[in-house]
Write a protein that holds these residues in place. Sequence first.
Motif, PDB file in Angstrom:
ATOM      1  N   PHE A  80       1.008  -1.155  -0.079  1.00 34.66           N
ATOM      2  CA  PHE A  80      -0.023   0.018   0.207  1.00 34.66           C
ATOM      3  C   PHE A  80       0.726   0.871   0.003  1.00 34.66           C
ATOM      4  O   PHE A  80       2.088   1.075   0.503  1.00 34.66           O
ATOM      5  CB  PHE A  80      -0.933  -0.007   1.236  1.00 34.66           C
ATOM      6  CG  PHE A  80      -2.048  -0.997   1.088  1.00 34.66           C
ATOM      7  CD1 PHE A  80      -2.621  -1.161   0.150  1.00 34.66           C
ATOM      8  CD2 PHE A  80      -2.373  -1.573   2.362  1.00 34.66           C
ATOM      9  CE1 PHE A  80      -3.848  -1.918  -0.028  1.00 34.66           C
ATOM     10  CE2 PHE A  80      -3.487  -2.666   2.144  1.00 34.66           C
ATOM     11  CZ  PHE A  80      -4.280  -2.681   0.815  1.00 34.66           C
ATOM     12  N   THR A 139       1.148   4.092  13.888  1.00 30.76           N
ATOM     13  CA  THR A 139       1.100   3.329  12.839  1.00 30.76           C
ATOM     14  C   THR A 139      -0.421   2.578  13.258  1.00 30.76           C
ATOM     15  O   THR A 139      -0.542   2.598  14.596  1.00 30.76           O
ATOM     16  CB  THR A 139       2.158   2.201  12.624  1.00 30.76           C
ATOM     17  OG1 THR A 139       2.120   1.655  13.821  1.00 30.76           O
ATOM     18  CG2 THR A 139       3.468   2.657  12.217  1.00 30.76           C
ATOM     19  N   ALA A 140      -0.932   1.816  12.210  1.00 28.66           N
ATOM     20  CA  ALA A 140      -2.189   1.073  12.671  1.00 28.66           C
ATOM     21  C   ALA A 140      -1.541  -0.159  13.654  1.00 28.66           C
ATOM     22  O   ALA A 140      -2.335  -0.418  14.367  1.00 28.66           O
ATOM     23  CB  ALA A 140      -2.482   0.303  11.221  1.00 28.66           C
ATOM     24  N   SER A 141      -0.571  -0.692  13.453  1.00 29.48           N
ATOM     25  CA  SER A 141      -0.157  -1.795  14.245  1.00 29.48           C
ATOM     26  C   SER A 141      -0.195  -1.426  15.758  1.00 29.48           C
ATOM     27  O   SER A 141      -0.557  -2.062  16.659  1.00 29.48           O
ATOM     28  CB  SER A 141       1.450  -2.121  13.996  1.00 29.48           C
ATOM     29  OG  SER A 141       1.650  -2.436  12.680  1.00 29.48           O
ATOM     30  N   HIS A 180      -4.272  -8.786   8.495  1.00 30.42           N
ATOM     31  CA  HIS A 180      -2.849  -8.318   8.290  1.00 30.42           C
ATOM     32  C   HIS A 180      -1.863  -8.903   9.662  1.00 30.42           C
ATOM     33  O   HIS A 180      -2.624  -8.997  10.762  1.00 30.42           O
ATOM     34  CB  HIS A 180      -2.777  -6.635   8.516  1.00 30.42           C
ATOM     35  CG  HIS A 180      -1.552  -6.177   8.384  1.00 30.42           C
ATOM     36  ND1 HIS A 180      -0.711  -5.826   9.338  1.00 30.42           N
ATOM     37  CD2 HIS A 180      -0.858  -6.026   7.103  1.00 30.42           C
ATOM     38  CE1 HIS A 180       0.427  -5.368   8.759  1.00 30.42           C
ATOM     39  NE2 HIS A 180       0.247  -5.519   7.512  1.00 30.42           N
ATOM     40  N   SER A 182      -0.122  -7.512  11.562  1.00 29.80           N
ATOM     41  CA  SER A 182      -0.197  -6.744  12.870  1.00 29.80           C
ATOM     42  C   SER A 182      -1.099  -7.291  13.718  1.00 29.80           C
ATOM     43  O   SER A 182      -0.701  -7.072  15.157  1.00 29.80           O
ATOM     44  CB  SER A 182      -0.349  -5.315  12.472  1.00 29.80           C
ATOM     45  OG  SER A 182      -1.572  -5.336  11.754  1.00 29.80           O
ATOM     46  N   THR A 233     -11.744  -6.497   9.166  1.00 34.82           N
ATOM     47  CA  THR A 233     -11.111  -5.543   8.504  1.00 34.82           C
ATOM     48  C   THR A 233     -11.884  -4.892   7.053  1.00 34.82           C
ATOM     49  O   THR A 233     -12.635  -5.786   6.435  1.00 34.82           O
ATOM     50  CB  THR A 233     -10.041  -6.463   7.654  1.00 34.82           C
ATOM     51  OG1 THR A 233      -9.268  -7.144   8.785  1.00 34.82           O
ATOM     52  CG2 THR A 233      -8.887  -5.557   7.016  1.00 34.82           C
ATOM     53  N   GLY A 235     -10.954  -3.520   3.866  1.00 32.27           N
ATOM     54  CA  GLY A 235      -9.841  -3.466   2.955  1.00 32.27           C
ATOM     55  C   GLY A 235      -8.577  -4.237   3.305  1.00 32.27           C
ATOM     56  O   GLY A 235      -7.652  -3.824   3.807  1.00 32.27           O
ATOM     57  N   THR A 237      -5.069  -6.488   3.148  1.00 30.73           N
ATOM     58  CA  THR A 237      -3.993  -6.136   2.650  1.00 30.73           C
ATOM     59  C   THR A 237      -3.777  -6.912   1.159  1.00 30.73           C
ATOM     60  O   THR A 237      -3.431  -6.163   0.251  1.00 30.73           O
ATOM     61  CB  THR A 237      -2.764  -6.643   3.531  1.00 30.73           C
ATOM     62  OG1 THR A 237      -3.173  -6.205   4.749  1.00 30.73           O
ATOM     63  CG2 THR A 237      -1.555  -5.814   3.462  1.00 30.73           C
ATOM     64  N   ASP A 262     -10.072  -2.725  11.550  1.00 30.28           N
ATOM     65  CA  ASP A 262      -9.004  -1.944  10.944  1.00 30.28           C
ATOM     66  C   ASP A 262      -9.299  -1.769   9.444  1.00 30.28           C
ATOM     67  O   ASP A 262      -9.254  -2.800   8.655  1.00 30.28           O
ATOM     68  CB  ASP A 262      -8.016  -3.292  10.884  1.00 30.28           C
ATOM     69  CG  ASP A 262      -6.320  -3.208  10.015  1.00 30.28           C
ATOM     70  OD1 ASP A 262      -6.255  -1.932   9.735  1.00 30.28           O
ATOM     71  OD2 ASP A 262      -5.732  -4.270  10.117  1.00 30.28           O
ATOM     72  N   ALA A 264      -6.965  -0.002   7.892  1.00 30.55           N
ATOM     73  CA  ALA A 264      -5.447   0.915   7.550  1.00 30.55           C
ATOM     74  C   ALA A 264      -5.634   1.546   6.332  1.00 30.55           C
ATOM     75  O   ALA A 264      -5.052   2.703   6.264  1.00 30.55           O
ATOM     76  CB  ALA A 264      -4.500   0.034   7.998  1.00 30.55           C
ATOM     77  N   ASN A 291      -5.188   4.680   8.318  1.00 33.77           N
ATOM     78  CA  ASN A 291      -3.898   5.529   8.357  1.00 33.77           C
ATOM     79  C   ASN A 291      -4.025   6.547   7.006  1.00 33.77           C
ATOM     80  O   ASN A 291      -3.910   6.211   5.892  1.00 33.77           O
ATOM     81  CB  ASN A 291      -2.862   4.593   7.668  1.00 33.77           C
ATOM     82  CG  ASN A 291      -2.252   3.514   8.790  1.00 33.77           C
ATOM     83  OD1 ASN A 291      -2.707   3.834   9.928  1.00 33.77           O
ATOM     84  ND2 ASN A 291      -1.492   2.470   8.274  1.00 33.77           N
ATOM     85  N   HIS A 293      -1.531   8.078   6.648  1.00 36.94           N
ATOM     86  CA  HIS A 293      -0.247   7.745   5.980  1.00 36.94           C
ATOM     87  C   HIS A 293      -0.274   6.820   4.775  1.00 36.94           C
ATOM     88  O   HIS A 293       0.924   6.740   4.122  1.00 36.94           O
ATOM     89  CB  HIS A 293       0.870   7.605   6.854  1.00 36.94           C
ATOM     90  CG  HIS A 293       0.939   6.388   7.401  1.00 36.94           C
ATOM     91  ND1 HIS A 293       0.977   6.263   8.857  1.00 36.94           N
ATOM     92  CD2 HIS A 293       0.925   5.056   7.027  1.00 36.94           C
ATOM     93  CE1 HIS A 293       1.192   4.778   9.179  1.00 36.94           C
ATOM     94  NE2 HIS A 293       0.903   4.100   8.062  1.00 36.94           N
ATOM     95  N   LYS A 294      -1.281   6.354   4.500  1.00 37.58           N
ATOM     96  CA  LYS A 294      -1.159   5.442   3.452  1.00 37.58           C
ATOM     97  C   LYS A 294      -1.927   6.038   2.135  1.00 37.58           C
ATOM     98  O   LYS A 294      -1.233   6.496   1.124  1.00 37.58           O
ATOM     99  CB  LYS A 294      -2.024   4.281   3.481  1.00 37.58           C
ATOM    100  CG  LYS A 294      -1.175   3.095   4.535  1.00 37.58           C
ATOM    101  CD  LYS A 294      -2.058   1.715   4.682  1.00 37.58           C
ATOM    102  CE  LYS A 294      -1.328   0.655   5.001  1.00 37.58           C
ATOM    103  NZ  LYS A 294      -0.405   0.795   6.017  1.00 37.58           N
TER     104      LYS A 294
HETATM  105  N1  PLP Z   1      -3.756  -3.453   8.721  1.00 38.97           N
HETATM  106  C1  PLP Z   1      -3.915  -3.627   7.458  1.00 38.97           C
HETATM  107  C2  PLP Z   1      -5.273  -4.008   6.532  1.00 38.97           C
HETATM  108  C3  PLP Z   1      -2.716  -3.219   6.572  1.00 38.97           C
HETATM  109  O1  PLP Z   1      -2.698  -3.216   5.118  1.00 38.97           O
HETATM  110  C4  PLP Z   1      -1.400  -2.705   7.045  1.00 38.97           C
HETATM  111  C5  PLP Z   1      -0.432  -2.427   6.448  1.00 38.97           C
HETATM  112  O2  PLP Z   1      -0.181  -2.443   5.085  1.00 38.97           O
HETATM  113  C6  PLP Z   1      -1.522  -2.666   8.651  1.00 38.97           C
HETATM  114  C7  PLP Z   1      -2.655  -2.910   9.122  1.00 38.97           C
HETATM  115  C8  PLP Z   1      -0.206  -2.190   9.325  1.00 38.97           C
HETATM  116  O3  PLP Z   1      -0.091  -0.744   9.062  1.00 38.97           O
HETATM  117  P1  PLP Z   1       1.134   0.018   9.937  1.00 38.97           P
HETATM  118  O4  PLP Z   1       2.123  -0.141   8.917  1.00 38.97           O
HETATM  119  O5  PLP Z   1       0.703   1.497   9.764  1.00 38.97           O
HETATM  120  O6  PLP Z   1       1.456  -0.503  11.024  1.00 38.97           O
END
Ligand code: PLP
Length: 473
Positions: A80, A139-141, A180, A182, A233, A235, A237, A262, A264, A291, A293-294
Amino acid sequence: MDNKEFRKQAHLLVDWIADYLDEVENYPVKSQVQPGDVFNSLPDFAPTESEEMDQIIHDFKTKVLPGITHWQSPNFFAYFPANSSYPSVLAEMLTATLGAQCMIWETSPAAAELEEKMMIWLKGITGIPSCWSGVIQDTASTATLAAILTARERCANFESNKSGPEEFKGLRVYCSTETHSSIEKAVKIAGLGSSNLVKVKVDKDFRMDFVALRQAIESDIEDGLTPACVIATLGTTSCTAIDPLSEIAKITSRYDIWLHIDAAFAGTALFLPEYRSMIEGIEHADSFVFNPHKWMFTNFDCSAYFVKDPELLIRTFEILPEYLKTSTRGKVNDYRDWGVPLGRRFRALKLWFVIRSFGVDGIRNKVAEHIRLANWLKGRVLEDNRFELLAPVTMNVVCFRVHPLGIAGIEELNRLNEKLLNQLNGTGKIYITHTKLNGCFTLRMVIAQTYVEQRHVEAAWEQIRKMADEVCA
Ligand code: PLP
């Protein structure tokens, strides 16, 4: 370096930055260096004496830049994106200049209050319930870790932080097989044990099978385990599948389980009213992350985390040493209590710059254009009988593979597509990455870069077809 020299170098660098962004599409998008190239070009010892900035910047251009993958290139279709934009860069310059550490309101009231306001703006734009509260995480993590820790504390009546692991034995977390990584990391860090993460199967469109979710929860309850948290989720990954939130929310409400969303990457699609149906049922959820930032043109890092009840979050993270006590406590938001780190960057500034400079409509138009371009590409994949689509295009990610007549074995097809991917990326003209869907090596093209236009997607498709001719020959 003195102020005069700083002024001179800063002007030069701003010119360089503007030129770079103007010409970024001409760089090999994926760095073509070999492992160790950059490392070996650098001295083994730090300089004892001061070095000239001219020399440092020269070395940046000759030694570092070749080892950079150009995430801001419109030919970047991988992972992404981690998008930036002109207003975001300007705000980052100011953030670095102020160098404010925004752990509590007193350490920079404007940072805390701008953050609070930006979260309100984002709720208004995306349709996240106005009664929720937001905070910026790195971050999303980290945001998901915060959600899982809060869910854990809530289940253990806020005892597990005190008593340790015995209090949270048998707490279960549920996500889909497409979730994801994370989430697994957060479950491990939270001490729940990755064997307590239940990966629920997905339907043919890679969305969580909510009937299987309900069965897993009911079976765990029968076995004396405690369902603590479900992650939906929006969307995924691999292929931006959208889990059926409203159905999942009915289950979590019935069993009183924390529901974390999530989104993200895909959260930015909520700028478009036609994507609001993704969050039907959100009022029954507990937390949500996306995010900027994405896909929201705000440079890394900036993750917007929203919670229904901030008190639960604060009770999970609050810590009050003498040296952080202030007279404003309780009257203002001290964001250090809203997540893992104490120290916090001033991230709200770039959101403010980006939203104001683009305008909500400007962001909306770009996002809609990305989705249009992805659908254009989907059309090309469908009309070329050497290629096949491997997942529905829900927004701006196109998952496909080359599948020439006469090749049916999955291993052979996987090898062929992997070769195609490596050769494409080796050209430096485009950068795409892969995933596996139902065991198939899948080329995954994400059309979300700040500066991407139709001509870049057309050129990428031409490149893919040309390279497919070569690898299939
Ligand atoms: N969740 C999803 C669906 C993602 O696609 C991603 C990263 O691509 C994340 C979480 C983790 O994002 P981050 O790098 O901000 O922790």
